[in-house]
Motif scaffolding. Structure first.
Motif, short mmCIF file in Angstrom:
data_model
loop_
_atom_site.label_atom_id
_atom_site.label_comp_id
_atom_site.label_asym_id
_atom_site.label_seq_id
_atom_site.Cartn_x
_atom_site.Cartn_y
_atom_site.Cartn_z
N ILE A 206 9.20 11.74 5.30
CA ILE A 206 8.45 10.60 5.30
C ILE A 206 7.23 11.03 6.42
N ASP A 209 5.01 13.60 5.58
CA ASP A 209 4.02 13.17 4.57
C ASP A 209 2.94 12.32 4.82
N GLU A 215 -5.73 9.62 5.90
CA GLU A 215 -5.83 7.99 6.06
C GLU A 215 -4.30 7.39 6.16
N ARG A 319 4.84 0.76 2.29
CA ARG A 319 4.84 -0.07 1.12
C ARG A 319 6.26 -0.75 0.82
N ALA A 320 7.10 0.08 0.71
CA ALA A 320 8.41 -0.52 0.45
C ALA A 320 9.11 -0.37 1.92
N ALA A 321 9.78 -1.32 2.27
CA ALA A 321 10.79 -1.17 3.40
C ALA A 321 11.55 0.09 3.14
N SER A 323 14.58 2.32 4.69
CA SER A 323 15.68 2.41 5.51
C SER A 323 16.50 3.65 5.14
#
Lengths: 564, 608
Positions: A206, A209, A215, A319-321, A323
């Motif tokens: 993550i 990416d 942006e 956008r999504a939490a 974890s």
């Protein structure tokens, strides 16, 4: 016999860490009770000074015993000090003074040296003992990173400066990926380390990416800048004295990958001292310097608050939490001692929500509800980001609603309290949703006791008046009747026979099986309810379970016929 | 060290390979061919034939010769793809007991994985003959765009064939592994894979330390050489129909001969400018007179027949590059994989799109199997030098209230990965939620593939949208998907490991959705518009469900007719407001809807 070297004699007890000699047969050695006692506390992470505190021996006696143990080869002394440990909770008076650690070069952690312990007791050391095919050092590395995942921002995680270019970010990512990807250890037993490695891999991916897309990186940097300010705030608001910030960021990894330009770096962890990062030699894999970054002394409150803030910010960013956590399999093992940041955050959230709900309830009901004692209640919601001490006790307290309801609802056994009780202090958990909880139902004029209601419903059921029975059980349950598997099962059956509210029947049946998972009657009612509501697949599943409990039950055959 | 073979289980041809002394090698079959037709036949005597021998007797035994079974794997009998395949297959496709696909060979019905297993078994034997030792482990490739159900079915095939399938990998990824293996390069590449049945495009980054990272992948599982053949067949059949008034499709044997001839003509036109399709005695006319089919076909004609197919692949390439946020000129190498890429028109199209000549260094038929062997080798060897980071080709998520698909793991996410989202209950006092796990790209739940479902019970009774449920999706490094749902308040947890079924049709999914609609979770949102909209949708749904019953009960009275009229108008007004996205107006209607719904419920309840 005892011939400690000069370097041993002149060592600093706060920095010297005795480490058991691997493979040493202790029984064959001349050890007295004092040495044995000391030996039992030596785990390769506790410093000599702390050992003295742990054992209650005085400094000289400790030193003498350690010298003896070194001389006979039972232990070795770490040439370098581990980072000062955070004081374990409950142990007062042993706070090591933050020691200057600036002289520690990163390369110091060669595999043959004592491995420094993680700075804070983020995990139980015994986690390292799990049988698996990874060497101990790698295990420690995995655990070190895994338990700090929520602490590190993308740059820290990848070990690149905040102004690193795309190329060096990629380079860092591609050299880290093989270190934590389970495929590199295919065929080896990884145990619980596998999901942890996967979690780390997920996070570095993550990070990569996000940072390689212009942006996305911009958005992330803005978030981070906002957070940066908060961190400073956190640092200022925390009470213990804070050492001066150092100019380099800390990270799991060298602050710049080999070959990357050595750029001046903004201090990210403003309240955390960091060592000057000396780079690993070019030929080294980054793995060698993985855990090498000396851990800064941390203060608990701001640390926790920072985690919470970071988790919150990052959660909002994606956008999504997102974890990362070990495989979500219900496990009987106790939770790690440290509060998982998301749990911590959640606890805070629930508490603050509860406070608000409480306030609202008080407004509605006037003074009918006494305010809960301040000791059991968290501070107001505004402190969410920087939780004061009371809210960050080492284990998240249960949501107050549970406490309150279990106290007020007599001996209700199940996890679900009767409907009336929680309403009084109903925590509005989904706080962000601007929605006022509907007012409590109007009070009944002539309240019957729950037991009376149950009796009445039983009579109705016996008389075949299922509609009345269903209503009766429902009212009884809502009035706080002693909820057990039997009552839920009866209620479910009544609702089923009545046929008016099949969903309610399903819910009751679900409750009944939850209370008594091995009770075949409850399970069969659940199957029936599932059947009636058209959940054939689930019905089949439950029926199989029932069959496992009572293979020859005639009702099972009947139900499976109905299932087709 | 275990020997791991790599198998490219293709639609038309399969290929097996192995890494020997550090060198990937394709293993030739007994006939000396490096690829083996993915064909299975059952002779009259009950003998099973696989490969070239099955292909040779296909014309005389068309009804009992299976080809392109890969097109059917992991699909339901009622799916449009299977219906489509039935039109062009000479063997009998029948419906199995669970709505799955079965193939009728003589007296017996075989599942698709069973048929594929026969091909895999043949590949296993080829490898064992070559190595002189038994082989038990394999890496099998699938099209990148295969969904979980299709992957699972392929894995099952391997198991039936007696192979321990240690990994399923994507075909274009395998090709990239073979391309970059041992080269020590750092490059961004695209793999254009147009095979017998499927089309895939993947964009990868190769790092100098042997890490291969897939950036994006996309494709079409029903676009390949077979479709090109079908165009030629259609052209031949319609020509014949015009000339003789006979539909050759009705004759299975003629169809099989047409297929062979079309494929042959297509291949010839990759090198020749013109060829002739010549099928003497293709069918007999009503008057016992034998008819022949003889038509010239030029390359230009073929290209015109298939132009849209080629365009489709280019459109997918374009989309993939956009997903990868890359420009065509950032691709440093283009690799062509699959027999169809021999077609000059395809090569032109690829070159035109990427602006560079495709790489000539790889063999389009063998590269995938080589890559599979390399991945197997990389996993089991002690000194691991290579690491493959692949992505999920499809988004994964759950169904939410209102039949929406809420994505948790987006398309092209590198695995292993895990994502979490928080949801809330969708109605008051909801104590159970059903988590329906789906895969796909559509916002509409029923258009996606169903992967599994489970129920989380024991939620606190509360007004809707106040109980929080945290849903976590995890894909581990073995590609296994685990989904869990947790009640944030009680900590109660339910989870499943998704083991793909053979898929449901859209109708079945719709039915399931309907029966589950009261159990769904809702998206947690701060958006008031959404809230109101959902509320209105829920109420309207409820009212419409009760409408017939209420109408029957009260329509006889004036009062009842009036009430029904009012209810209709409220619903209509709400609908209009919803369409116009007029929140204020919709809010006004909510009260009316609530009242109507309550009244309806009361009426129905009283009379029961």
């Amino acid at each position: 016999m005892r011939a400690p070297t000069d370097s041993v004699n002149s060592r600093d007890p706060a920095l010297s860490v005795p480490k058991p000699t691997p493979g040493c047969d202790l029984r064959s050695l001349p050890i007295g009770p004092r040495e044995a006692f000391l030996l039992s506390r030596i785990d390769g992470t506790v410093s000599e000074r702390d050992l003295a505190l742990l054992t209650g021996l005085d400094d000289d006696a400790t030193r003498e015993a350690i010298d003896h143990l070194v001389a006979i080869g039972a232990i070795t002394l770490g040439a370098s000090a581990p980072p000062p440990r955070r004081t374990p909770p409950g142990r007062v008076g042993s706070i090591p003074t933050p020691t200057p650690i600036s002289s520690r070069p990163i390369r110091e952690v060669a595999p043959d040296r004592p491995v420094p312990s993680p700075r804070t007791a983020l995990y139980d050391e015994s986690a390292l003992d799990e049988p698996c095919d990874l060497d101990r050092e790698r295990r420690r590395r995995v655990l070190d990173i895994f338990h700090r995942l929520d602490d590190l921002d993308h740059y820290e995680l990848l070990g690149v400066p905040p102004d690193a270019d795309k190329r060096s970010i990629k380079k860092a990512y591609y050299s880290l990926a093989p270190e934590v990807h389970p495929d590199r250890f295919y065929g080896k037993e990884l145990g619980s380390f596998k999901p942890k490695m996967e979690a780390i891999f997920g996070r570095i991916t993550i990070a990569h990416d996000t940072l390689v897309r212009t942006e996305r990186r911009q958005t992330y940097d803005e978030l981070l800048a906002g957070l940066h300010g908060e961190r400073r705030g956190a640092a200022l608001s925390s009470s213990p004295p804070v050492p001066e910030p150092a100019p380099e960021p800390t990270g799991m990894f060298p602050s710049a990958p080999p070959g990357a330009p050595d750029l001046p770096v903004e201090p990210i962890e403003a309240f955390v001292p960091a060592p000057p990062a000396e780079l690993a030699s070019e030929s080294e894999w980054p793995e060698l310097s993985y855990q090498a970054t000396p851990s800064p002394p941390r203060n608990v409150e701001s640390d926790q608050a920072r985690r919470a803030a970071l988790a919150r910010k990052l959660g909002a960013a994606a956008r999504a939490a997102i974890s990362v956590r070990p495989h979500a399999v219900p496990s009987p093992t106790p939770p790690p001692p440290a509060v998982a940041p998301e749990d911590h955050l959640r606890a805070l959230k629930q508490m603050s929500a509860a406070v608000r709900a409480q306030q609202r309830a008080n407004e509605r009901r006037g003074a009918s509800m006494p305010p809960p004692s301040s000791a059991s209640l968290p501070p107001p919601a505004s402190s969410l980001g920087f939780a004061p001490t009371v809210a960050v006790s080492s284990s998240a307290p249960p949501p107050p609603s549970r406490v309150a309801s279990s106290a007020s609802s007599r001996n209700t056994p199940g996890p679900r309290p009767p409907a009336e009780a929680p309403r009084a202090v109903a925590p509005v958990v989904a706080a962000p949703i601007a929605r006022v909880a509907p007012a409590a139902p109007p009070p009944r004029v002539e309240p019957a006791t729950p037991d009376e209601l149950v009796d009445e419903a039983d009579r109705a059921a016996a008389g075949g008046d299922w509609s009345a029975a269903a209503r009766g059980y429902r009212e009884a349950l809502e009035a706080g009747a002693l909820a057990d598997a039997d009552l839920y099962c009866k209620a479910a059956r009544a609702c089923l026979r009545d046929g008016d509210d099949l969903l309610l029947a399903l819910e009751y049946a679900g409750e009944a099986t939850r209370f008594a998972p091995q009770w075949v009657d409850a399970r069969l009612v659940l199957v029936e309810a599932l059947l009636e509501t058209g959940q054939d697949a689930s019905a089949r599943l439950e029926l199989d379970q029932a069959r496992g409990m009572a293979p020859r039950d005639a009702r099972i055959a009947d139900l499976s016929r109905r299932l087709g | 060290m275990d020997v791991v073979i790599g198998i490219d289980l293709g639609t038309t041809n399969s290929c097996v390979s192995i890494v020997e002394n550090g060198t990937p090698t394709v293993i030739p079959n007994r006939g000396g061919y490096k690829t083996t037709p993915s064909m299975v036949a059952l002779t009259e005597a009950g003998k099973r034939l696989v490969g070239h021998i099955a292909k040779r007797q296909a014309i005389t035994n068309a009804e009992n010769t299976v080809f392109a079974a890969k097109r059917l794997i992991g699909r339901k009998y009622n799916s449009p793809q299977v219906k489509n395949a039935m039109l062009s297959s000479s063997y009998r496709i029948v419906e199995g007991p669970h709505g799955d696909v079965r193939i009728q060979l003589r007296e017996k019905q075989y599942s698709v994985p069973e048929v594929s297993a026969m091909v895999l078994q043949e590949m296993k034997v080829i490898a064992e003959d070559y190595l002189g030792q038994p082989v038990s482990k394999a890496v099998i490739t699938v099209p990148a765009y295969f969904n979980d159900n299709q992957r699972q079915a392929t894995k099952d095939s391997g198991q039936i064939a007696g192979l321990d399938v240690i990994r399923i990998i994507n075909e274009p990824t395998a090709a990239a592994l073979a391309y970059g293996f041992g080269k020590n390069i750092e490059r961004t590449i695209a793999v254009y894979d147009l095979g017998g049945g499927t089309f895939d495009i993947s964009v990868l980054e190769i790092a100098s330390n042997g890490v291969f990272k897939v950036i994006a992948t996309a494709g079409d599982t029903f676009l390949g050489g077979e479709d090109f053949d079908a165009r030629v067949i259609d052209w031949l059949v319609s020509g014949f129909q015009a000339e003789h008034g006979i539909d050759l499709c009705q004759d299975r044997m003629a169809l099989q001969r047409l297929k062979d001839a079309a494929e042959k003509a297509k291949c010839e036109l990759s090198t020749l400018k013109e060829t002739e399709v010549n099928l003497p005695f293709i069918i007999s006319s009503g008057q016992n007179e034998a008819l022949h089919l003889q038509r010239p076909l030029s390359r230009q004609q073929l290209e015109a027949l298939c132009e849209d197919l080629v365009d489709r692949t280019v459109a997918i390439c374009k989309q993939t590059l956009a997903d990868a946020k890359l420009d065509a000129d950032e691709i440093e190498e283009v690799i062509l994989v699959g027999g169809m890429t021999r077609m000059p028109r395809v090569q032109e199209a690829v070159q035109g799109f990427f602006g560079r000549e495709p790489c000539k260094g790889v063999h389009p038929d063998e590269v995938v199997a080589l890559g599979a062997a390399i991945q197997g080798y990389a996993l089991v060897e002690d000194q691991k030098h290579m690491l493959l980071l692949d992505v999920t080709p499809h988004a994964l998520g759950i169904m939410t209230f209102g039949n929406y698909f809420e994505e948790l793991i987006p398309q092209n996410t590198t695995v292993p990965t895990s994502r979490t989202k928080t949801f809330t209950t969708s109605r008051d006092n909801q104590t159970a939620v059903k988590i329906i796990v789906m895969q796909g790209e559509s916002e509409k739940a029923e258009q996606n593939e169903l992967l599994g479902e489970f129920i989380l019970t024991g939620l606190r009774r509360a007004p809707k949208a106040t109980v929080e449920i945290e849903v976590t999706f995890e894909i581990n490094s073995d590609g296994i998907v685990a989904v869990s749902a947790k009640d944030l308040e009680t900590g109660q947890l339910q989870s499943i490991q998704v083991t793909a079924t053979s898929g449901l049709t859209q109708d079945e999914i719709k039915k399931m959705i309907d029966s589950a609609k009261d159990f769904l979770v809702d998206r947690r949102t701060n958006d008031e518009v959404d809230q109101v909209q959902h509320e209105a949708e829920r109420l309207i749904g409820e009212i419409e469900r009760l409408f017939p019953a209420v109408e029957q009960l009260v329509a006889s009275s004036d009062f009842g007719r009036d009430a029904i009229g009012k209810a209709r108008s409220v619903v209509e007004k709400s609908r209009a407001a919803m369409e116009k996205k007029d929140v204020a107006a919709l809010k006004e209607q909510i009260e009316g809807l609530t009242r109507t719904q309550r009244m309806f419920k009361g009426v129905v309840a009283k009379t029961q």
